[in-house]
Design a protein around this motif. Structure first.
Motif, PDB file in Angstrom:
ATOM      1  N   LEU A   7       0.828  -1.203   0.000  1.00 36.41           N
ATOM      2  CA  LEU A   7       0.000   0.000   0.000  1.00 36.41           C
ATOM      3  C   LEU A   7       0.865   1.257   0.000  1.00 36.41           C
ATOM      4  O   LEU A   7       0.534   2.254  -0.655  1.00 36.41           O
ATOM      5  N   THR A   8       1.977   1.200   0.709  1.00 31.64           N
ATOM      6  CA  THR A   8       2.900   2.340   0.709  1.00 31.64           C
ATOM      7  C   THR A   8       3.465   2.572  -0.681  1.00 31.64           C
ATOM      8  O   THR A   8       3.585   3.710  -1.144  1.00 31.64           O
ATOM      9  N   CYS A   9       3.801   1.480  -1.372  1.00 33.59           N
ATOM     10  CA  CYS A   9       4.311   1.592  -2.737  1.00 33.59           C
ATOM     11  C   CYS A   9       3.266   2.191  -3.670  1.00 33.59           C
ATOM     12  O   CYS A   9       3.593   3.030  -4.526  1.00 33.59           O
ATOM     13  N   GLU A  10       2.006   1.788  -3.529  1.00 38.73           N
ATOM     14  CA  GLU A  10       0.960   2.327  -4.386  1.00 38.73           C
ATOM     15  C   GLU A  10       0.728   3.808  -4.104  1.00 38.73           C
ATOM     16  O   GLU A  10       0.531   4.604  -5.022  1.00 38.73           O
ATOM     17  N   PHE A  11       0.760   4.184  -2.826  1.00 33.12           N
ATOM     18  CA  PHE A  11       0.612   5.596  -2.472  1.00 33.12           C
ATOM     19  C   PHE A  11       1.784   6.413  -2.995  1.00 33.12           C
ATOM     20  O   PHE A  11       1.615   7.428  -3.679  1.00 33.12           O
ATOM     21  N   MET A  12       2.992   5.969  -2.689  1.00 30.60           N
ATOM     22  CA  MET A  12       4.178   6.709  -3.079  1.00 30.60           C
ATOM     23  C   MET A  12       4.346   6.747  -4.595  1.00 30.60           C
ATOM     24  O   MET A  12       4.707   7.773  -5.182  1.00 30.60           O
ATOM     25  N   GLY A  13       4.066   5.614  -5.243  1.00 27.97           N
ATOM     26  CA  GLY A  13       4.212   5.560  -6.687  1.00 27.97           C
ATOM     27  C   GLY A  13       3.252   6.501  -7.396  1.00 27.97           C
ATOM     28  O   GLY A  13       3.637   7.196  -8.353  1.00 27.97           O
ATOM     29  N   THR A  14       1.988   6.544  -6.950  1.00 30.74           N
ATOM     30  CA  THR A  14       1.024   7.442  -7.582  1.00 30.74           C
ATOM     31  C   THR A  14       1.377   8.887  -7.298  1.00 30.74           C
ATOM     32  O   THR A  14       1.228   9.761  -8.167  1.00 30.74           O
TER      33      THR A  14
END
Length: 249
Positions: A7-14
């Motif tokens: 979830l952190t990756c999806e937040f940070m990536g977006t």
């Protein structure tokens, strides 16, 4: 249960996708042109796939997540949590870009701000029907490529970043003059919130159309890439005739 790192990756990536790619339009558009903007979108996505692909799949796009769900690679609960992280990341990225843009003297933020649009807000004046169809088709391309090159449930290897980034760049080249090329509801919502006005009034199309394109891509992928049947060697062996006869006695 969804891993916190995913979830952190999806937040940070977006967040990074919106800040860097939309930032190329807002902060440097007049210097790099439409080709440079498209390359910015494609290259940042390539970098993000190489960085986050093995952790979360690097969807960074609710349409991709919907495609993964429709393809049977994600559970509904996981998809909802990914969407939450992606929309939050898109808004955070737009907020960061807004703060930076306000530090540039004379740079207009209200009204445009890298948002998507149709009608008078389109460079070529495309109408609402054309805008919807264009966004569906371009998102179909991106999500179909993601599904075709991904492995397992939802993961993207580093090598998959090249075709995914190229597909995203092509979508930007074609869709830029038409609608600003959303292809990503999270990418559209964040800038629209800060642009306000007509951008916010039209953002519904750039949320709905990419989701339709993602779902259609999943359906097409099931046809073109059907799940193979298990090898005969892995199937349960048929009982010997003598054994069947013994059971019936």
């Amino acid at each position: 249960m969804v891993d916190r790192a995913a979830l952190t990756c999806e937040f940070m990536g977006t967040l990074l996708l919106v800040f860097c790619a939309v930032g190329a339009t807002v902060l440097a558009g007049e210097y790099i042109g439409s080709l440079g903007t498209a390359m910015a979108f494609g290259l940042v996505l390539l970098a993000l796939v190489c960085s986050f692909g093995a952790v979360s799949g690097c969807h960074v796009n609710p349409a991709v997540t919907l495609g993964m769900y429709c393809a049977g690679r994600l559970e509904a609960r996981t998809a909802v949590r990914y969407w939450t992280a992606q929309f939050a990341g898109g808004i955070a990225g737009a907020a960061l870009l807004f703060v930076v843009a306000r530090q540039v003297p004379g740079l207009k933020v209200r009204g445009g701000f890298g948002s998507n649009g149709y009608g008078v807000r389109s460079a070529v004046g495309i109408n609402i029907v054309g805008a919807f169809l264009a966004e569906v088709a371009l998102t179909f391309l991106v999500v179909f490529v993601v599904l075709a090159v991904s492995r397992g449930r939802a993961t993207l290897s580093g090598s998959a970043g090249l075709p995914v980034g190229m597909a995203f760049a092509v979508a930007q080249l074609v869709g830029g003059p038409l609608t600003g090329a959303s292809v990503n509801p999270a990418r559209s919502l964040g800038p629209a919130l800060f642009a306000g006005g007509a951008a916010l009034a039209q953002v519904w199309l750039f949320i709905a159309a990419p989701l339709v394109g993602g779902a259609l891509a999943a359906g097409a992928h099931r046809v073109t890439h059907p799940t193979p049947a298990p090898p005969a060697s892995l199937a349960e062996p048929e009982p010997e005739p003598d054994a069947v006869a013994a059971r019936t006695r």
